[in-house]
Design an enzyme around this catalytic site. Structure first.
Site, PDB file in Angstrom:
ATOM      1  N   ALA A   1       0.783  -1.223   0.118  1.00  0.00           N
ATOM      2  CA  ALA A   1       0.037   0.011   0.232  1.00  0.00           C
ATOM      3  C   ALA A   1       0.983   1.315  -0.038  1.00  0.00           C
ATOM      4  O   ALA A   1       0.273   2.451  -0.019  1.00  0.00           O
ATOM      5  CB  ALA A   1      -1.033   0.053   1.275  1.00  0.00           C
ATOM      6  N   CYS A   2       1.980   1.226   0.056  1.00  0.00           N
ATOM      7  CA  CYS A   2       3.187   2.372   0.141  1.00  0.00           C
ATOM      8  C   CYS A   2       3.882   2.405  -1.150  1.00  0.00           C
ATOM      9  O   CYS A   2       4.441   1.700  -1.747  1.00  0.00           O
ATOM     10  CB  CYS A   2       4.181   1.907   1.377  1.00  0.00           C
ATOM     11  SG  CYS A   2       5.579   3.110   1.480  1.00  0.00           S
TER      12      CYS A   2
END
Length: 141
Positions: free
Chosen positions: A10-11
């Site tokens: 998600a980063c």
């Protein structure tokens, strides 16, 4: 070359770092640390080998850092490690380990310091459009 990345899909920084590793022609061991956190010993070793303090390895943004009172300067390394292991989202990311060293790859191009320079032959642009490698795989940043 053996490469391990402690990754959060998600980063964006983590995704860019993983893409740079793969751009070098390497397929790393990908550990999604939120699902499979490192042991206390592994975490402490990564932090030490990256040349960081435990406090420098804590992520504040988007975490329970404030709610847990982790900004309190009286908290020692052991207490901070406990918090990071209890709430792995507190572990800053991505950590990458290669035979050339360990880095917290923020920004993502920090991974270039621990990958062979001759592994790159083509340009690379991050998700946000920032060029990291130019013609012939030459480092731009």
């Amino acid at each position: 070359m053996d490469v391990t990345i402690y990754h959060n899909p998600a980063c964006g920084t983590s995704r860019n770092t993983l893409a740079l590793i793969r751009h070098a022609g390497l397929e790393p061991t990908v550990i999604e640390y939120l699902k499979d956190p490192p042991s206390r010993e592994q975490l402490a070793t990564m932090i030490r080998d990256a040349g960081l303090t435990v406090r420098q390895a804590i992520r504040e943004k988007g975490t329970p850092y404030e709610a847990l009172g982790l900004g309190d300067p009286s908290l020692g390394d052991e207490q901070l490690l406990d918090a990071m292991l209890t709430e792995p989202i507190l572990i800053n990311r991505p950590f990458v380990i290669t035979p050339m060293g360990t880095r917290l790859c923020r920004p993502s191009e920090a991974v270039l310091d621990i990958l062979p320079a001759d592994a790159f032959s083509a340009p690379f642009v991050k998700e946000d459009g920032e060029a990291v490698l130019g013609e012939g795989g030459k480092r731009l940043v």
